[in-house]
Design an enzyme around this catalytic site. Structure first.
Site, PDB file in Angstrom:
ATOM      1  N   TRP A   1     -22.723 -21.967  49.076  1.00 47.33           N
ATOM      2  CA  TRP A   1     -22.684 -20.575  48.603  1.00 47.33           C
ATOM      3  C   TRP A   1     -22.826 -20.469  47.086  1.00 47.33           C
ATOM      4  O   TRP A   1     -23.047 -19.394  46.558  1.00 47.33           O
ATOM      5  CB  TRP A   1     -21.371 -19.896  49.029  1.00 47.33           C
ATOM      6  CG  TRP A   1     -20.156 -20.737  48.702  1.00 47.33           C
ATOM      7  CD1 TRP A   1     -19.469 -21.553  49.556  1.00 47.33           C
ATOM      8  CD2 TRP A   1     -19.518 -20.892  47.424  1.00 47.33           C
ATOM      9  NE1 TRP A   1     -18.458 -22.201  48.899  1.00 47.33           N
ATOM     10  CE2 TRP A   1     -18.456 -21.811  47.589  1.00 47.33           C
ATOM     11  CE3 TRP A   1     -19.725 -20.337  46.154  1.00 47.33           C
ATOM     12  CZ2 TRP A   1     -17.618 -22.185  46.540  1.00 47.33           C
ATOM     13  CZ3 TRP A   1     -18.896 -20.715  45.104  1.00 47.33           C
ATOM     14  CH2 TRP A   1     -17.858 -21.630  45.307  1.00 47.33           C
ATOM     15  N   ASN A   2     -22.661 -21.578  46.355  1.00 43.96           N
ATOM     16  CA  ASN A   2     -22.608 -21.421  44.880  1.00 43.96           C
ATOM     17  C   ASN A   2     -23.990 -21.178  44.259  1.00 43.96           C
ATOM     18  O   ASN A   2     -24.098 -20.547  43.209  1.00 43.96           O
ATOM     19  CB  ASN A   2     -21.890 -22.604  44.208  1.00 43.96           C
ATOM     20  CG  ASN A   2     -22.574 -23.924  44.416  1.00 43.96           C
ATOM     21  OD1 ASN A   2     -23.389 -24.073  45.317  1.00 43.96           O
ATOM     22  ND2 ASN A   2     -22.244 -24.899  43.586  1.00 43.96           N
TER      23      ASN A   2
ATOM     24  N   GLU B   1     -25.736 -34.132  48.660  1.00 46.67           N
ATOM     25  CA  GLU B   1     -25.421 -33.794  47.268  1.00 46.67           C
ATOM     26  C   GLU B   1     -24.010 -33.237  47.313  1.00 46.67           C
ATOM     27  O   GLU B   1     -23.783 -32.114  47.772  1.00 46.67           O
ATOM     28  CB  GLU B   1     -26.458 -32.783  46.750  1.00 46.67           C
ATOM     29  CG  GLU B   1     -26.511 -32.696  45.246  1.00 46.67           C
ATOM     30  CD  GLU B   1     -25.776 -31.495  44.732  1.00 46.67           C
ATOM     31  OE1 GLU B   1     -24.573 -31.670  44.394  1.00 46.67           O
ATOM     32  OE2 GLU B   1     -26.366 -30.424  44.659  1.00 46.67           O
TER      33      GLU B   1
ATOM     34  N   CYS C   1     -21.325 -28.043  41.077  1.00 43.81           N
ATOM     35  CA  CYS C   1     -20.955 -29.454  41.301  1.00 43.81           C
ATOM     36  C   CYS C   1     -21.101 -30.276  40.032  1.00 43.81           C
ATOM     37  O   CYS C   1     -20.494 -31.331  39.916  1.00 43.81           O
ATOM     38  CB  CYS C   1     -21.861 -30.090  42.349  1.00 43.81           C
ATOM     39  SG  CYS C   1     -21.846 -29.218  43.876  1.00 43.81           S
TER      40      CYS C   1
ATOM     41  N   LYS D   1     -28.953 -23.883  58.028  1.00 39.98           N
ATOM     42  CA  LYS D   1     -27.669 -23.194  58.183  1.00 39.98           C
ATOM     43  C   LYS D   1     -27.177 -22.847  56.777  1.00 39.98           C
ATOM     44  O   LYS D   1     -26.676 -23.705  56.058  1.00 39.98           O
ATOM     45  CB  LYS D   1     -26.651 -24.104  58.881  1.00 39.98           C
ATOM     46  CG  LYS D   1     -25.275 -23.479  58.990  1.00 39.98           C
ATOM     47  CD  LYS D   1     -24.297 -24.452  59.622  1.00 39.98           C
ATOM     48  CE  LYS D   1     -22.985 -24.555  58.885  1.00 39.98           C
ATOM     49  NZ  LYS D   1     -22.442 -23.382  58.256  1.00 39.98           N
ATOM     50  N   PRO D   2     -27.355 -21.579  56.358  1.00 44.55           N
ATOM     51  CA  PRO D   2     -26.871 -21.221  55.019  1.00 44.55           C
ATOM     52  C   PRO D   2     -25.350 -21.077  55.042  1.00 44.55           C
ATOM     53  O   PRO D   2     -24.762 -20.921  56.120  1.00 44.55           O
ATOM     54  CB  PRO D   2     -27.540 -19.869  54.754  1.00 44.55           C
ATOM     55  CG  PRO D   2     -27.851 -19.292  56.089  1.00 44.55           C
ATOM     56  CD  PRO D   2     -27.967 -20.445  57.067  1.00 44.55           C
TER      57      PRO D   2
ATOM     58  N   SER E   1     -19.173 -30.170  49.967  1.00 43.10           N
ATOM     59  CA  SER E   1     -18.038 -31.029  49.600  1.00 43.10           C
ATOM     60  C   SER E   1     -18.213 -32.458  50.125  1.00 43.10           C
ATOM     61  O   SER E   1     -18.894 -32.695  51.128  1.00 43.10           O
ATOM     62  CB  SER E   1     -16.747 -30.448  50.180  1.00 43.10           C
ATOM     63  OG  SER E   1     -16.744 -30.616  51.575  1.00 43.10           O
TER      64      SER E   1
ATOM     65  N   GLU F   1     -11.908 -32.047  41.912  1.00 46.39           N
ATOM     66  CA  GLU F   1     -12.795 -31.063  41.302  1.00 46.39           C
ATOM     67  C   GLU F   1     -12.130 -29.678  41.385  1.00 46.39           C
ATOM     68  O   GLU F   1     -11.719 -29.252  42.471  1.00 46.39           O
ATOM     69  CB  GLU F   1     -14.087 -31.082  42.131  1.00 46.39           C
ATOM     70  CG  GLU F   1     -15.258 -30.400  41.533  1.00 46.39           C
ATOM     71  CD  GLU F   1     -16.503 -30.567  42.441  1.00 46.39           C
ATOM     72  OE1 GLU F   1     -16.359 -30.796  43.655  1.00 46.39           O
ATOM     73  OE2 GLU F   1     -17.605 -30.451  41.902  1.00 46.39           O
TER      74      GLU F   1
HETATM   75  C1  SIN Z   1     -24.771 -27.519  42.334  1.00 43.53           C
HETATM   76  O1  SIN Z   1     -23.773 -27.119  41.785  1.00 43.53           O
HETATM   77  O2  SIN Z   1     -24.700 -27.987  43.479  1.00 43.53           O
HETATM   78  C2  SIN Z   1     -26.145 -27.450  41.738  1.00 43.53           C
HETATM   79  C3  SIN Z   1     -26.185 -27.055  40.339  1.00 43.53           C
HETATM   80  C4  SIN Z   1     -27.566 -27.143  39.714  1.00 43.53           C
HETATM   81  O3  SIN Z   1     -28.585 -27.340  40.381  1.00 43.53           O
HETATM   82  O4  SIN Z   1     -27.620 -27.035  38.499  1.00 43.53           O
END
Ligand code: SIN
Length: 446
Positions: free
Chosen positions: A120-121, A221, A255, A144-145, A200, A350
């Site tokens: 969602w970020n 990722e 992330c 799947k969003p 996560s 985190e």
């Molecule tokens: C992420 O937070 O997963 C990606 C951030 C980015 O692409 O800069």
């Protein structure tokens, strides 16, 4: 306020979507790289033409301010453009023959149906970074969003449809946050040949475990715990600007954002002072309001986590230099903590929120040790003007991406991804396409 409704789909719906993607793959894989490139280019153009409505959808469902949302649409679109270009570069190889009558060739072919699970970020860019590469390679997809942000995905899919990308190449399965069986179906189905996930580390581990049942190719990722180092010899203004950009983008919900700021003792006071001065100027509010720099966090649970991290640090001796207040709803005041130490939860978890946590170090060796003292290894940053140190520290940092005198590392042409428990594989860049291709040897006797 409800923005709208989407179907709450389940494992059976996901199976049906996988069937559709499997049928579509039979024809999509035979299209030429040039025709896929042209379709991706059309999709890119439509995304750019619809930048404003896409940005508004993004702000409405995610909360980030409109300026950042517009930036994300450009960032997201850049991956479609990039892979429209890369589609035509999935070259094979000719290997020198081991015998006079032998010829060895390597061709690259699409992996097959790809399961895509996105967060969602970055509800737009994390989709385009994956779908751009998958489609360019000749794969079909079931996406799947994140349950929190389905509308950006649906809008992107509508534009793909308008661009002429055939039905069945992109399939979306919307879910509620309680639905577990869709991810499981994507990870375990024999008809899905690859799974790509951003989210996560805990969920990444589960998907990897589930994917083992079919030896699924997998790209992950995952979470980070990014160190941000500032040495005594750094350009302080640049370091403060970099720290702000790196830490507070998307209200700290990225992330790659710095979770631990490690500052050398000689400039610790001055760096903190300048950072706090800038953080005080932030405006917290709804993403659509003019001048807002910090939107809400995504959920109440996210606010509770930030609060827990700040309370833990303060209870163990950190100084609350600014912020530290839940402002109602999902809003949390941008916060600066000083005098951090490694016993505090932020050192190992985190935070995913607007909290700058400052630690002090004395030597380069100590800084590297602290920076690497985590099971995660996504991004790391440092500021220095000493060329020898720049090479030493860049090489010593255990991460997939290092920002040197730079608070950002994400570009469509650069490989994005982590090491250790931050993931597997790379997205974007020339390496991103490889994740969706299989190498096939053709051994000929002539
Ligand atoms: C992420 O937070 O997963 C990606 C951030 C980015 O692409 O800069």
């Amino acid at each position: 306020m409800a923005l709208g409704e989407v179907p709450e789909m389940n494992g059976e719906d996901c199976k049906a979507a996988i069937e559709v993607a499997t049928t579509a793959f039979k024809t999509w894989k035979k299209t030429t790289a040039k025709s896929r490139s042209d379709l991706l280019e059309k999709w890119y153009q439509l995304i750019i033409q619809n930048k404003e409505p896409l940005a508004q959808i993004l702000t409405a469902e995610n909360g980030k301010n409109l300026v950042e949302a517009r930036g994300e649409i450009d960032y997201g679109a850049s991956f479609i453009k990039w892979f429209a270009e890369e589609a035509r570069r999935s070259y094979g190889d000719v290997i020198p023959a081991p015998a006079p009558d032998k010829r060895l060739l390597v061709i690259q072919q699409p992996v097959g149906v790809v399961g895509v699970v996105t967060p969602w970020n970055f509800p737009n860019a994390m989709i385009t970074r994956k779908l751009g590469a998958a489609l360019a390679a000749g794969c079909t997809t079931v996406l799947k969003p994140a349950p929190e942000t389905p509308f950006s995905a649906l809008a992107l899919c509508e534009l793909a449809n308008q661009a002429g990308i055939p039905a069945g190449v992109i399939n979306i399965v919307t879910t509620s946050k309680y639905t577990k069986e869709v991810g499981k179906e994507l990870a375990t189905s024999e008809k899905v040949h690859k799974l790509t996930f951003t989210g996560s580390t805990a969920v990444g581990k589960l998907l990897m475990e589930q994917g083992a049942s079919t030896i699924k190719r997998i790209s992950l990722e995952l979470g980070g715990n990014a160190p941000f180092l500032v040495f005594d010899d750094a350009d302080l203004d640049a370091a403060v600007d970099g720290a702000i950009a790196c830490k507070f983008r998307n209200t700290g919900q990225t992330c790659v954002c710095s979770n631990r700021m490690l500052i050398q003792s000689g400039i610790y006071e001055e760096f903190s002072r300048r950072l706090i001065e800038k953080v005080k100027k932030f405006k917290v509010g709804h993403g659509f309001e003019d001048g807002v720099t910090q939107g809400p966090l995504i959920t109440e649970a996210a606010v509770a986590k930030v609060k827990r991290h700040v309370d833990d640090a303060v209870s163990k001796g950190a100084t609350l230099a600014h912020g530290g207040r839940h402002m109602g709803g999902n809003f949390y005041e941008p916060t600066v903590l000083l005098d951090m130490n490694t016993s505090m939860v932020i050192s190992s978890e985190e935070t995913f929120g607007p909290v700058a946590a400052l630690y002090k170090f004395e030597s380069e060796e100590e800084a590297i040790e602290l920076a690497n003292d985590t099971p995660f290894g996504l991004a790391g940053y440092f500021y220095s003007r000493d060329m020898g140190r720049i090479w030493r520290v860049a090489e010593a940092m255990e991460v997939g991406m290092v920002g040197v005198n730079s608070g950002s590392v994400g570009f469509e042409s650069a490989p994005f991804g982590g090491i250790k428990q931050s993931g597997l594989g790379r997205e974007g860049s020339k390496y991103g396409l490889e994740e969706y291709l299989e190498k096939k040897l053709i051994c000929m006797t002539i």
